[in-house]
Design a protein around this motif. Structure first.
Motif, mmCIF file in Angstrom:
data_model
loop_
_atom_site.group_PDB
_atom_site.id
_atom_site.type_symbol
_atom_site.label_atom_id
_atom_site.label_comp_id
_atom_site.label_asym_id
_atom_site.label_seq_id
_atom_site.Cartn_x
_atom_site.Cartn_y
_atom_site.Cartn_z
ATOM 1 N N CYS A 192 -6.144 -0.615 -6.533
ATOM 2 C CA CYS A 192 -6.860 0.556 -7.037
ATOM 3 C C CYS A 192 -6.130 1.819 -6.610
ATOM 4 C CB CYS A 192 -8.311 0.579 -6.547
ATOM 5 S SG CYS A 192 -8.526 1.030 -4.812
ATOM 6 N N THR A 193 -6.542 2.934 -7.173
ATOM 7 C CA THR A 193 -6.108 4.254 -6.733
ATOM 8 C C THR A 193 -7.325 4.973 -6.182
ATOM 9 O OG1 THR A 193 -4.322 4.401 -8.353
ATOM 10 C CG2 THR A 193 -5.156 6.471 -7.456
ATOM 11 N N ALA A 194 -7.191 5.521 -4.977
ATOM 12 C CA ALA A 194 -8.307 6.201 -4.322
ATOM 13 C C ALA A 194 -7.901 7.627 -3.990
ATOM 14 C CB ALA A 194 -8.724 5.461 -3.064
ATOM 15 N N VAL A 195 -8.812 8.578 -4.229
ATOM 16 C CA VAL A 195 -8.532 9.979 -3.967
ATOM 17 C C VAL A 195 -9.758 10.621 -3.338
ATOM 18 C CG1 VAL A 195 -6.910 10.134 -5.905
ATOM 19 C CG2 VAL A 195 -9.309 10.731 -6.255
ATOM 20 N N VAL A 255 0.845 -1.201 0.000
ATOM 21 C CA VAL A 255 0.000 0.000 0.000
ATOM 22 C C VAL A 255 0.880 1.252 0.000
ATOM 23 C CG1 VAL A 255 -1.596 1.370 1.412
ATOM 24 C CG2 VAL A 255 -2.015 -1.066 1.042
ATOM 25 N N TYR A 256 0.454 2.257 -0.735
ATOM 26 C CA TYR A 256 1.173 3.535 -0.834
ATOM 27 C C TYR A 256 0.231 4.654 -0.418
ATOM 28 C CZ TYR A 256 3.855 7.362 -3.009
ATOM 29 O OH TYR A 256 4.564 8.515 -3.247
ATOM 30 N N LEU A 257 0.607 5.410 0.622
ATOM 31 C CA LEU A 257 -0.169 6.572 1.060
ATOM 32 C C LEU A 257 0.574 7.827 0.665
ATOM 33 C CD1 LEU A 257 -1.312 5.625 4.702
ATOM 34 C CD2 LEU A 257 -2.367 5.024 2.508
ATOM 35 N N GLY A 258 -0.074 8.706 -0.117
ATOM 36 C CA GLY A 258 0.540 9.952 -0.530
ATOM 37 C C GLY A 258 0.662 10.936 0.618
ATOM 38 N N VAL A 282 -10.805 5.487 -8.043
ATOM 39 C CA VAL A 282 -11.012 6.134 -9.327
ATOM 40 C C VAL A 282 -10.559 5.266 -10.490
ATOM 41 C CG1 VAL A 282 -10.913 8.474 -8.421
ATOM 42 C CG2 VAL A 282 -8.803 7.351 -9.135
ATOM 43 N N ASN A 283 -9.785 4.245 -10.192
ATOM 44 C CA ASN A 283 -9.397 3.309 -11.248
ATOM 45 C C ASN A 283 -8.823 2.057 -10.633
ATOM 46 O OD1 ASN A 283 -6.819 4.673 -10.550
ATOM 47 N ND2 ASN A 283 -5.994 3.394 -12.203
ATOM 48 N N SER A 284 -8.747 0.993 -11.418
ATOM 49 C CA SER A 284 -8.127 -0.257 -11.015
ATOM 50 C C SER A 284 -6.760 -0.336 -11.635
ATOM 51 C CB SER A 284 -8.960 -1.456 -11.449
ATOM 52 O OG SER A 284 -8.271 -2.667 -11.196
ATOM 53 N N GLN A 285 -5.772 -0.829 -10.877
ATOM 54 C CA GLN A 285 -4.409 -0.950 -11.391
ATOM 55 C C GLN A 285 -4.173 -2.261 -12.122
ATOM 56 O OE1 GLN A 285 -1.802 -0.207 -8.044
ATOM 57 N NE2 GLN A 285 -2.785 1.734 -7.566
ATOM 58 N N VAL A 324 -6.987 -1.426 3.959
ATOM 59 C CA VAL A 324 -6.661 -1.038 2.587
ATOM 60 C C VAL A 324 -6.008 -2.239 1.911
ATOM 61 C CG1 VAL A 324 -5.388 0.562 1.117
ATOM 62 C CG2 VAL A 324 -6.346 1.355 3.304
ATOM 63 N N GLY A 325 -6.531 -2.616 0.738
ATOM 64 C CA GLY A 325 -6.092 -3.829 0.064
ATOM 65 C C GLY A 325 -4.710 -3.715 -0.566
ATOM 66 N N GLU A 326 -4.169 -4.849 -0.932
ATOM 67 C CA GLU A 326 -2.808 -4.941 -1.465
ATOM 68 C C GLU A 326 -2.597 -4.017 -2.661
ATOM 69 O OE1 GLU A 326 -2.039 -8.984 -2.436
ATOM 70 O OE2 GLU A 326 -1.933 -9.648 -0.354
ATOM 71 N N ARG A 327 -1.448 -3.358 -2.648
ATOM 72 C CA ARG A 327 -0.945 -2.562 -3.784
ATOM 73 C C ARG A 327 -1.828 -1.360 -4.120
ATOM 74 N NH1 ARG A 327 -0.614 -7.799 -4.676
ATOM 75 N NH2 ARG A 327 -2.581 -7.761 -5.820
ATOM 76 N N THR A 328 -2.708 -0.981 -3.238
ATOM 77 C CA THR A 328 -3.556 0.186 -3.492
ATOM 78 C C THR A 328 -2.804 1.479 -3.175
ATOM 79 O OG1 THR A 328 -5.740 -0.808 -3.394
ATOM 80 C CG2 THR A 328 -5.548 1.413 -2.493
ATOM 81 N N THR A 329 -3.047 2.494 -3.985
ATOM 82 C CA THR A 329 -2.466 3.816 -3.797
ATOM 83 C C THR A 329 -3.545 4.772 -3.305
ATOM 84 O OG1 THR A 329 -0.786 3.524 -5.523
ATOM 85 C CG2 THR A 329 -1.416 5.786 -4.983
ATOM 86 N N VAL A 330 -3.244 5.486 -2.234
ATOM 87 C CA VAL A 330 -4.144 6.513 -1.701
ATOM 88 C C VAL A 330 -3.504 7.865 -1.994
ATOM 89 C CG1 VAL A 330 -5.250 7.440 0.358
ATOM 90 C CG2 VAL A 330 -4.979 4.949 0.090
ATOM 91 N N GLY A 331 -4.216 8.701 -2.713
ATOM 92 C CA GLY A 331 -3.656 9.964 -3.175
ATOM 93 C C GLY A 331 -3.372 10.948 -2.060
#
Length: 231
Positions: free
Chosen positions: A217-220, A183-186, A227-230, A197-204
Motif C-alpha cells: 500500500c501507499t500511506a501518507v 519498504v520505501y520511506l519518503g 490511500v491505495n493498494s499497489q 510496515v508490510g512488504e513493498r509498502t511506500t510511506v510518503g
C-alpha cells in the motif's frame, strides 16, 4: 536474510585498490561516487571504474567517470568486480540485483566513514547496503541485503530493515520497528517504535506511521493512513 557483521566490510588499506563499479548513472549514482571518494579519503582502497546503466547517459562520462555499458555488459566482465547498486526505488533496485548473475560480481556494504559502527553496537549489515553521511544507527540493528539509507537517517535499537528497504533523506525508524522487504520511506518520514510496515509498502514524505501498515500500500499523512493498494 543473509547478513554479515559490519566489520566484514572494512577495507584493508594494505591491499591494492579494489575495482568497483556503480550501477545507476543518475543522481544517486553520482552521490554514491562521492561516498566512495569519501571512503578512500578515510583510508579505503576502492578503484572506482565508472557506471553501468541500461539507459545510456547523454554524455560518455558522468561526473568525470566513464559510462561502461549496460547490465548485460556488467554480467560479462571477465575479472572480479565489486558493485554498488545505486537505484533509489526499492522495487527497481531488487529487479536490477536479480539480473546481476555473474559469479565475478560482489556487493560490499558501503558506509560513510563518519557513521559510527562500533562492535558494541551489534549492527549487522547485509551485502550491498549503502549508508550515506549523517546517518545514526544505535544498537542491535539488522539491515538486510541492499538496504539504502540516504542522508541523515536514524535507526533505533532492535530495529529490523529487511532486504531492499529504502530510506530517503532524514527518514527515521524507531526502536523495535520492523520494515518488511522492499519498504520505501519518503523524505522525513517516521516509523515510531514497535510498528511493523508490510512488504513493498511506500510511506510518503513527512508521514508518521504510528500503527502497523499492511503490505503493498501507499500511506501518507500524520498519522499515516493507507490511500491505495499497489496490487
Amino acid at each position: 536474510m543473509t547478513q554479515l557483521f559490519f566489520s566484514d566490510f572494512d577495507p584493508d588499506p594494505a591491499l591494492a585498490p579494489r575495482p568497483l563499479a556503480i550501477v545507476g548513472a543518475g543522481g544517486l549514482g553520482r552521490e554514491i561516487a562521492i561516498l566512495v571518494a569519501q571512503l578512500n579519503e578515510a583510508g579505503g582502497a576502492w578503484d572506482l571504474r565508472g557506471y553501468y546503466d541500461d539507459r545510456a547517459p547523454a554524455t560518455p562520462t558522468v561526473g568525470g567517470l566513464p559510462y561502461l555499458g549496460t547490465v548485460a555488459a556488467l554480467n560479462a566482465v571477465a575479472s572480479p568486480l565489486a558493485v554498488a547498486v545505486a537505484v533509489g526505488s526499492s522495487a527497481s533496485r531488487a529487479a536490477v540485483v536479480a539480473r546481476l548473475t555473474s559469479p565475478q560480481l560482489s556487493f560490499p556494504a558501503l558506509v560513510h566513514p563518519a557513521v559510527a559502527l562500533r562492535p558494541e553496537q551489534r549492527v549487522a549489515l547485509g551485502a550491498g547496503c549503502l549508508v550515506q553521511r549523517g546517518c545514526i544507527l544505535t544498537c542491535d540493528i539488522t539491515l538486510g541485503r541492499f538496504v539504502l539509507l540516504n542522508l541523515g537517517c536514524t535507526v533505533g535499537h532492535d530495529a529490523v530493515l529487511e532486504d531492499f528497504c529504502s530510506l530517503m533523506p532524514h527518514a527515521n525508524v524507531g526502536g523495535g520497528a520492523h520494515l518488511a522487504t522492499g519498504v520505501y520511506l519518503g523524505t522525513n518520514a517516521t516509523v515510531i517504535q514497535q510498528v511493523r510496515v508490510g512488504e513493498r509498502t511506500t510511506v510518503g514524505a513527512g508521514a508518521v506511521v504510528v500503527r502497523d501498515l499492511p503490505a503493498d500500500c501507499t500511506a501518507v499523512g500524520v498519522p499515516a493512513r493507507p490511500v491505495n493498494s499497489q496490487q
